[in-house]
Design a protein around this motif. Sequence first.
Motif, PDB file in Angstrom:
ATOM      1  N   GLY A 118       8.065  -3.981  -8.793  1.00 27.19           N
ATOM      2  CA  GLY A 118       6.852  -4.618  -8.466  1.00 27.19           C
ATOM      3  C   GLY A 118       7.170  -4.675  -6.679  1.00 27.19           C
ATOM      4  N   HIS A 119       7.608  -3.626  -5.878  1.00 33.36           N
ATOM      5  CA  HIS A 119       7.862  -4.133  -4.645  1.00 33.36           C
ATOM      6  C   HIS A 119       6.546  -4.095  -3.833  1.00 33.36           C
ATOM      7  CE1 HIS A 119      11.923  -2.297  -4.173  1.00 33.36           C
ATOM      8  NE2 HIS A 119      11.905  -3.177  -4.964  1.00 33.36           N
ATOM      9  N   LEU A 120       5.648  -3.105  -3.958  1.00 33.44           N
ATOM     10  CA  LEU A 120       4.336  -3.042  -3.288  1.00 33.44           C
ATOM     11  C   LEU A 120       4.079  -3.442  -1.970  1.00 33.44           C
ATOM     12  CD1 LEU A 120       2.298  -5.147  -5.904  1.00 33.44           C
ATOM     13  CD2 LEU A 120       3.355  -2.977  -6.321  1.00 33.44           C
ATOM     14  N   ASN A 121       5.148  -3.002  -1.364  1.00 33.42           N
ATOM     15  CA  ASN A 121       5.315  -3.347   0.159  1.00 33.42           C
ATOM     16  C   ASN A 121       6.639  -2.754   0.710  1.00 33.42           C
ATOM     17  OD1 ASN A 121       5.815  -4.767   2.624  1.00 33.42           O
ATOM     18  ND2 ASN A 121       5.422  -6.710   1.773  1.00 33.42           N
ATOM     19  N   PRO A 122       6.431  -1.855   1.856  1.00 35.09           N
ATOM     20  CA  PRO A 122       7.510  -1.169   2.483  1.00 35.09           C
ATOM     21  C   PRO A 122       8.509  -1.780   2.849  1.00 35.09           C
ATOM     22  CG  PRO A 122       5.339  -0.183   2.837  1.00 35.09           C
ATOM     23  CD  PRO A 122       5.210  -1.383   2.261  1.00 35.09           C
ATOM     24  N   ALA A 123       8.298  -3.080   3.596  1.00 36.63           N
ATOM     25  CA  ALA A 123       9.187  -4.151   4.108  1.00 36.63           C
ATOM     26  C   ALA A 123      10.256  -4.797   2.832  1.00 36.63           C
ATOM     27  CB  ALA A 123       8.440  -5.289   4.805  1.00 36.63           C
ATOM     28  N   ILE A 124       9.716  -4.883   1.864  1.00 37.62           N
ATOM     29  CA  ILE A 124      10.618  -5.231   0.758  1.00 37.62           C
ATOM     30  C   ILE A 124      11.494  -4.213   0.420  1.00 37.62           C
ATOM     31  CG2 ILE A 124      10.577  -5.981  -1.638  1.00 37.62           C
ATOM     32  CD1 ILE A 124       8.019  -7.693  -1.197  1.00 37.62           C
ATOM     33  N   THR A 125      10.864  -3.068   0.628  1.00 34.08           N
ATOM     34  CA  THR A 125      11.677  -1.884  -0.240  1.00 34.08           C
ATOM     35  C   THR A 125      12.838  -1.537   0.862  1.00 34.08           C
ATOM     36  OG1 THR A 125       9.980  -0.704  -1.095  1.00 34.08           O
ATOM     37  CG2 THR A 125      11.954   0.702  -0.563  1.00 34.08           C
ATOM     38  N   ASN A 252       2.573  -6.785   5.254  1.00 31.30           N
ATOM     39  CA  ASN A 252       2.975  -5.556   4.513  1.00 31.30           C
ATOM     40  C   ASN A 252       2.528  -4.539   5.292  1.00 31.30           C
ATOM     41  OD1 ASN A 252       2.699  -3.499   2.613  1.00 31.30           O
ATOM     42  ND2 ASN A 252       2.295  -4.998   0.896  1.00 31.30           N
ATOM     43  N   PRO A 253       3.569  -3.612   5.835  1.00 32.82           N
ATOM     44  CA  PRO A 253       2.859  -2.486   6.543  1.00 32.82           C
ATOM     45  C   PRO A 253       1.886  -1.657   5.762  1.00 32.82           C
ATOM     46  CG  PRO A 253       5.295  -2.865   6.892  1.00 32.82           C
ATOM     47  CD  PRO A 253       4.648  -3.721   5.729  1.00 32.82           C
ATOM     48  N   ALA A 254       1.997  -1.412   4.435  1.00 32.28           N
ATOM     49  CA  ALA A 254       1.142  -0.652   3.618  1.00 32.28           C
ATOM     50  C   ALA A 254      -0.212  -1.095   3.519  1.00 32.28           C
ATOM     51  CB  ALA A 254       1.830  -0.183   2.346  1.00 32.28           C
ATOM     52  N   ARG A 255      -0.087  -2.516   3.367  1.00 28.03           N
ATOM     53  CA  ARG A 255      -1.442  -3.275   3.149  1.00 28.03           C
ATOM     54  C   ARG A 255      -2.266  -2.840   4.425  1.00 28.03           C
ATOM     55  NH1 ARG A 255      -4.913  -5.607   4.923  1.00 28.03           N
ATOM     56  NH2 ARG A 255      -5.715  -7.703   4.890  1.00 28.03           N
ATOM     57  N   ASP A 256      -1.664  -3.128   5.442  1.00 22.54           N
ATOM     58  CA  ASP A 256      -2.679  -2.870   6.764  1.00 22.54           C
ATOM     59  C   ASP A 256      -2.685  -1.608   7.177  1.00 22.54           C
ATOM     60  OD1 ASP A 256      -3.341  -4.636   9.196  1.00 22.54           O
ATOM     61  OD2 ASP A 256      -2.251  -2.745  10.038  1.00 22.54           O
ATOM     62  N   PHE A 257      -1.658  -0.831   7.071  1.00 18.18           N
ATOM     63  CA  PHE A 257      -1.780   0.646   7.655  1.00 18.18           C
ATOM     64  C   PHE A 257      -2.490   1.562   6.924  1.00 18.18           C
ATOM     65  CE2 PHE A 257       0.246   4.788   9.278  1.00 18.18           C
ATOM     66  CZ  PHE A 257       0.128   4.556  10.731  1.00 18.18           C
ATOM     67  N   GLY A 258      -2.370   1.608   5.760  1.00 17.23           N
ATOM     68  CA  GLY A 258      -3.249   2.396   5.022  1.00 17.23           C
ATOM     69  C   GLY A 258      -4.642   2.307   4.928  1.00 17.23           C
ATOM     70  N   PRO A 259      -5.044   1.134   4.787  1.00 17.12           N
ATOM     71  CA  PRO A 259      -6.698   1.071   5.104  1.00 17.12           C
ATOM     72  C   PRO A 259      -6.783   1.201   6.554  1.00 17.12           C
ATOM     73  CG  PRO A 259      -5.814  -1.023   3.891  1.00 17.12           C
ATOM     74  CD  PRO A 259      -4.627  -0.158   4.053  1.00 17.12           C
ATOM     75  N   ARG A 260      -6.011   0.819   7.385  1.00 18.46           N
ATOM     76  CA  ARG A 260      -6.397   1.067   8.859  1.00 18.46           C
ATOM     77  C   ARG A 260      -6.492   2.570   9.057  1.00 18.46           C
ATOM     78  NH1 ARG A 260      -5.451  -2.214  13.290  1.00 18.46           N
ATOM     79  NH2 ARG A 260      -4.244  -3.585  12.170  1.00 18.46           N
TER      80      ARG A 260
END
Length: 312
Positions: A118-125, A252-260
């Motif tokens: 359950g990372h769901l976040n590249p920064a956590i990974t 969360n880079p994915a949460r922002d960058f994907g929708p962006r």
Amino acid sequence: MSSTEAQAQQYAHGDKHTGETVLPVHYEHDEHNVDNTEPASNSAYDTANWPLYSLRWAYRDYIAEFWGTFLLVFFGDSAVATAVLNVSNAASGWLIISFGFGIGLALGVYFSGSISGGHLNPAITLANALFGKFPWRKVPGYMFSQLLGAFVAAATLYGIFKSQFDVFDGGNRQLMGAQGTGGIFATYAQPGNGKFFSAWSEIVNTALLIAGIVAVCDERNSPAKGFIPMAVGGVIFAIACCSGWVTGFALNPARDFGPRIFSTILYGKEPFTYGGHYFWVPLFMPFVGAICGLGLYQFFILPDPANAKKHD
């Protein structure tokens, strides 16, 4: 060396789990002891007999990260859409958004925690990999899955709210302004907030997010046994309510960058040029914050390894 010292050394080197340790949530699962043989059952209701079982099993970690991130972004950004497009929600809009991301993260962890961690976040990974808690070979796949999940979530919610977008702005998509809808997809700092202070906000809030998540998962401390996903969602809820307003708490880079990326379909290149190319702040600063948060927790919080046995 005493048994307590040995345990402490084991924890210090991140070797507590024989499987691949992942954060923020770790449910013990040892890939090496999994029975990979085809199921004996011939029942059509056994999902192992459905098509592409071997492929689905081989990539289950990445699939779980995709769907977990999808849920996080779908519920979170849908809450933003509800707050923005339904003007009657103006007074309670920020609370709706905070709940949306908190519950979305909890559901995402429920979906993926026992499979991928359950990372769901590249920064956590990345932070886990840097601290030796996650294999580098899986980092690219996790990050891609998270980014793709966020992108698909943005596209999905737009399909649901498209008619309400038209009602709100008359079909003339605007990133910002009285009829601006760009903030539904990506984060932008409040007007007048400089990049330095925005970057600082993302670093500090992401560090608090990671440290808080590690704390509720730490078996040596006071873990939220049986309620970890909800506790994780509570951390993001607290940040959103208290200190996330300044930058919209990307964290969360994915949460922002994907929708962006998806939003460029609607607004052209403006999501990347607005605010003096502000996009780099929510894209890169969460990585710094996650590394700082995990590092500070491990450096300063030193619970007795023996406490882990009390929570078994």
